[in-house]
Scaffold this motif. Sequence first.
Motif, PDB file in Angstrom:
ATOM      1  N   ILE A  49       0.819  -1.218   0.000  1.00 27.24           N
ATOM      2  CA  ILE A  49       0.000   0.000   0.000  1.00 27.24           C
ATOM      3  C   ILE A  49       0.853   1.270   0.000  1.00 27.24           C
ATOM      4  O   ILE A  49       0.572   2.214  -0.738  1.00 27.24           O
ATOM      5  CB  ILE A  49      -0.963   0.001   1.207  1.00 27.24           C
ATOM      6  N   HIS A  50       1.900   1.290   0.822  1.00 21.01           N
ATOM      7  CA  HIS A  50       2.674   2.520   1.012  1.00 21.01           C
ATOM      8  C   HIS A  50       3.797   2.628  -0.017  1.00 21.01           C
ATOM      9  O   HIS A  50       4.689   1.782  -0.076  1.00 21.01           O
ATOM     10  CB  HIS A  50       3.244   2.575   2.427  1.00 21.01           C
ATOM     11  N   GLN A  51       3.746   3.695  -0.789  1.00 24.79           N
ATOM     12  CA  GLN A  51       4.721   3.910  -1.858  1.00 24.79           C
ATOM     13  C   GLN A  51       6.139   4.038  -1.311  1.00 24.79           C
ATOM     14  O   GLN A  51       7.100   3.630  -1.964  1.00 24.79           O
ATOM     15  CB  GLN A  51       4.345   5.191  -2.632  1.00 24.79           C
ATOM     16  N   SER A  52       6.281   4.595  -0.121  1.00 23.18           N
ATOM     17  CA  SER A  52       7.612   4.787   0.476  1.00 23.18           C
ATOM     18  C   SER A  52       8.304   3.463   0.811  1.00 23.18           C
ATOM     19  O   SER A  52       9.516   3.435   1.034  1.00 23.18           O
ATOM     20  CB  SER A  52       7.507   5.638   1.741  1.00 23.18           C
ATOM     21  N   LEU A  53       7.532   2.391   0.847  1.00 16.57           N
ATOM     22  CA  LEU A  53       8.103   1.073   1.154  1.00 16.57           C
ATOM     23  C   LEU A  53       8.377   0.248  -0.109  1.00 16.57           C
ATOM     24  O   LEU A  53       8.724  -0.919  -0.008  1.00 16.57           O
ATOM     25  CB  LEU A  53       7.167   0.291   2.082  1.00 16.57           C
ATOM     26  N   HIS A  54       8.216   0.868  -1.273  1.00 18.21           N
ATOM     27  CA  HIS A  54       8.473   0.168  -2.536  1.00 18.21           C
ATOM     28  C   HIS A  54       9.958   0.242  -2.884  1.00 18.21           C
ATOM     29  O   HIS A  54      10.347   0.735  -3.943  1.00 18.21           O
ATOM     30  CB  HIS A  54       7.616   0.742  -3.662  1.00 18.21           C
ATOM     31  N   GLU A  55      10.778  -0.231  -1.968  1.00 13.70           N
ATOM     32  CA  GLU A  55      12.222  -0.300  -2.145  1.00 13.70           C
ATOM     33  C   GLU A  55      12.645  -1.757  -2.101  1.00 13.70           C
ATOM     34  O   GLU A  55      11.942  -2.589  -1.518  1.00 13.70           O
ATOM     35  CB  GLU A  55      12.939   0.495  -1.054  1.00 13.70           C
ATOM     36  N   PRO A  56      13.796  -2.094  -2.703  1.00  9.90           N
ATOM     37  CA  PRO A  56      14.231  -3.504  -2.734  1.00  9.90           C
ATOM     38  C   PRO A  56      14.231  -4.188  -1.375  1.00  9.90           C
ATOM     39  O   PRO A  56      13.776  -5.332  -1.258  1.00  9.90           O
ATOM     40  CB  PRO A  56      15.646  -3.408  -3.316  1.00  9.90           C
ATOM     41  N   MET A  57      14.701  -3.507  -0.336  1.00 12.60           N
ATOM     42  CA  MET A  57      14.771  -4.127   0.987  1.00 12.60           C
ATOM     43  C   MET A  57      13.394  -4.575   1.467  1.00 12.60           C
ATOM     44  O   MET A  57      13.219  -5.700   1.953  1.00 12.60           O
ATOM     45  CB  MET A  57      15.377  -3.152   1.996  1.00 12.60           C
ATOM     46  N   TYR A  58      12.397  -3.712   1.312  1.00 11.83           N
ATOM     47  CA  TYR A  58      11.046  -4.034   1.784  1.00 11.83           C
ATOM     48  C   TYR A  58      10.353  -5.043   0.864  1.00 11.83           C
ATOM     49  O   TYR A  58       9.546  -5.856   1.328  1.00 11.83           O
ATOM     50  CB  TYR A  58      10.222  -2.753   1.910  1.00 11.83           C
ATOM     51  N   SER A 123      23.792  -1.298  -0.444  1.00  8.02           N
ATOM     52  CA  SER A 123      23.221  -0.092   0.137  1.00  8.02           C
ATOM     53  C   SER A 123      24.178   0.594   1.101  1.00  8.02           C
ATOM     54  O   SER A 123      24.284   1.829   1.103  1.00  8.02           O
ATOM     55  CB  SER A 123      21.919  -0.436   0.859  1.00  8.02           C
ATOM     56  N   ILE A 124      24.883  -0.178   1.918  1.00  6.44           N
ATOM     57  CA  ILE A 124      25.745   0.387   2.961  1.00  6.44           C
ATOM     58  C   ILE A 124      27.166   0.645   2.461  1.00  6.44           C
ATOM     59  O   ILE A 124      27.766   1.678   2.775  1.00  6.44           O
ATOM     60  CB  ILE A 124      25.766  -0.552   4.186  1.00  6.44           C
ATOM     61  N   ALA A 132      21.863   2.144  -9.436  1.00  4.91           N
ATOM     62  CA  ALA A 132      22.241   1.533 -10.716  1.00  4.91           C
ATOM     63  C   ALA A 132      22.299   0.008 -10.614  1.00  4.91           C
ATOM     64  O   ALA A 132      21.997  -0.698 -11.585  1.00  4.91           O
ATOM     65  CB  ALA A 132      23.592   2.073 -11.178  1.00  4.91           C
ATOM     66  N   ILE A 133      22.707  -0.500  -9.447  1.00 10.01           N
ATOM     67  CA  ILE A 133      22.854  -1.950  -9.268  1.00 10.01           C
ATOM     68  C   ILE A 133      21.507  -2.609  -8.959  1.00 10.01           C
ATOM     69  O   ILE A 133      21.114  -3.584  -9.597  1.00 10.01           O
ATOM     70  CB  ILE A 133      23.875  -2.265  -8.159  1.00 10.01           C
ATOM     71  N   MET A 134      20.812  -2.075  -7.964  1.00 11.07           N
ATOM     72  CA  MET A 134      19.549  -2.691  -7.527  1.00 11.07           C
ATOM     73  C   MET A 134      18.373  -2.088  -8.300  1.00 11.07           C
ATOM     74  O   MET A 134      17.490  -1.446  -7.739  1.00 11.07           O
ATOM     75  CB  MET A 134      19.372  -2.503  -6.022  1.00 11.07           C
ATOM     76  N   ARG A 135      18.390  -2.323  -9.595  1.00 12.16           N
ATOM     77  CA  ARG A 135      17.291  -1.869 -10.441  1.00 12.16           C
ATOM     78  C   ARG A 135      16.110  -2.845 -10.340  1.00 12.16           C
ATOM     79  O   ARG A 135      16.227  -3.918  -9.769  1.00 12.16           O
ATOM     80  CB  ARG A 135      17.757  -1.742 -11.885  1.00 12.16           C
ATOM     81  N   LYS A 136      15.005  -2.453 -10.954  1.00 11.72           N
ATOM     82  CA  LYS A 136      13.801  -3.286 -10.926  1.00 11.72           C
ATOM     83  C   LYS A 136      14.067  -4.634 -11.589  1.00 11.72           C
ATOM     84  O   LYS A 136      13.599  -5.680 -11.114  1.00 11.72           O
ATOM     85  CB  LYS A 136      12.668  -2.557 -11.631  1.00 11.72           C
ATOM     86  N   LYS A 231      22.995   3.062  10.492  1.00 10.83           N
ATOM     87  CA  LYS A 231      22.197   2.509   9.399  1.00 10.83           C
ATOM     88  C   LYS A 231      22.405   0.999   9.291  1.00 10.83           C
ATOM     89  O   LYS A 231      21.447   0.239   9.097  1.00 10.83           O
ATOM     90  CB  LYS A 231      22.585   3.185   8.080  1.00 10.83           C
ATOM     91  N   ALA A 232      23.664   0.572   9.420  1.00 11.41           N
ATOM     92  CA  ALA A 232      23.979  -0.856   9.336  1.00 11.41           C
ATOM     93  C   ALA A 232      23.292  -1.637  10.448  1.00 11.41           C
ATOM     94  O   ALA A 232      22.724  -2.715  10.221  1.00 11.41           O
ATOM     95  CB  ALA A 232      25.488  -1.058   9.396  1.00 11.41           C
ATOM     96  N   ALA A 233      23.327  -1.070  11.659  1.00 13.86           N
ATOM     97  CA  ALA A 233      22.711  -1.755  12.800  1.00 13.86           C
ATOM     98  C   ALA A 233      21.200  -1.840  12.638  1.00 13.86           C
ATOM     99  O   ALA A 233      20.584  -2.889  12.894  1.00 13.86           O
ATOM    100  CB  ALA A 233      23.070  -1.030  14.094  1.00 13.86           C
ATOM    101  N   GLN A 234      20.571  -0.745  12.196  1.00  8.87           N
ATOM    102  CA  GLN A 234      19.110  -0.698  12.080  1.00  8.87           C
ATOM    103  C   GLN A 234      18.569  -1.646  11.012  1.00  8.87           C
ATOM    104  O   GLN A 234      17.530  -2.269  11.206  1.00  8.87           O
ATOM    105  CB  GLN A 234      18.660   0.735  11.761  1.00  8.87           C
ATOM    106  N   THR A 235      19.267  -1.731   9.882  1.00  6.83           N
ATOM    107  CA  THR A 235      18.741  -2.522   8.756  1.00  6.83           C
ATOM    108  C   THR A 235      19.239  -3.961   8.736  1.00  6.83           C
ATOM    109  O   THR A 235      18.584  -4.829   8.175  1.00  6.83           O
ATOM    110  CB  THR A 235      19.086  -1.856   7.415  1.00  6.83           C
TER     111      THR A 235
END
Length: 308
Positions: A49-58, A123-124, A132-136, A231-235
């Motif tokens: 539902i949430h567009q902000s979560l449309h990232e590879p990690m999620y 990412s980190i 460029a690497i993590m494309r669709k 960032k590394a610890a959180q993700t």
Amino acid sequence: MDDKINLTYITLDGYVEVEKYRYVYFVIIFTLYALIICSNAIIVCLIVIHQSLHEPMYIFIAALLINSTFYSTTIYPKLLLDVLSEKQIISHTMCHLQYFFLYTSGASEFILLAAMAYDRYVSICKPLQYPAIMRKTTLCVFLVLAWIVPACQVAGSSVLSATTRVCTFTLQGIFCNNSVYKLHCVSSRLLSVYGVIVLLNVAFFPMLYIVFTYTKILIISYQRCGEVRKKAAQTCLPHLLVLLNYSLFCTCEVFILRLEFDISKTVRLILTLQVVLYHPLFNPIIYGLKMKEISKRLKGLFCQVKGC
């Protein structure tokens, strides 16, 4: 009549006093399955539902939760039918079909976790190159391979096992896993060797890659500023917790299957239920609590439900 049935059906002999505790079993199993479906579905829906979560990690997290739900669906509906039935049986064909789906989804978990480790590494450690690497296209390739590669390899062991002559028609368990090998008249060297190869490809090598990748992330992040370390610890922490839990889950399953000495049926049933219970519920809890963006969306959802 029984002999004729036994030629087609396998008796699942892992239940304890199912006639006495039939409805207790049903309520417990149904409640657990409902919790698994609901908890995983809520997180997946939030990501969709949430567009902000449309990232590879999620998206990888959503794929992992869908995979956990699929794993549970290969087991729980059959358990519900069995506890309400007078005889706990399964056909030889359906037993191997359950075996196939069970280990395909189990192996996909390791490959998805490996893909997530690669995503976190880029990412980190290479943030400027990440888009460029993590494309669709890359994401789609990872997701397809995560399900196709295990399915093709597990299909081989399923076919080999299904075409091997069976002399025993009682399975010491409540669902079909590697214990189906004990039904065979003669142990197959080919099946054993092929099983080891599949185990290395879909579990051991991905596990090595995951450990190596997160070790490298840890080293690089602690050489940089505090923001990178945060960032590394959180993700990475939620992924590591899921990996640790799943590794213990797989070790426990192997331990149960390799127990050649006598243990009570009750103990074996409890150990088996531990295996199929914790992991499908653990994933949505960890990602819901530990992933900041998902946790924020969950709080917003519960706030709406309560009418805040």
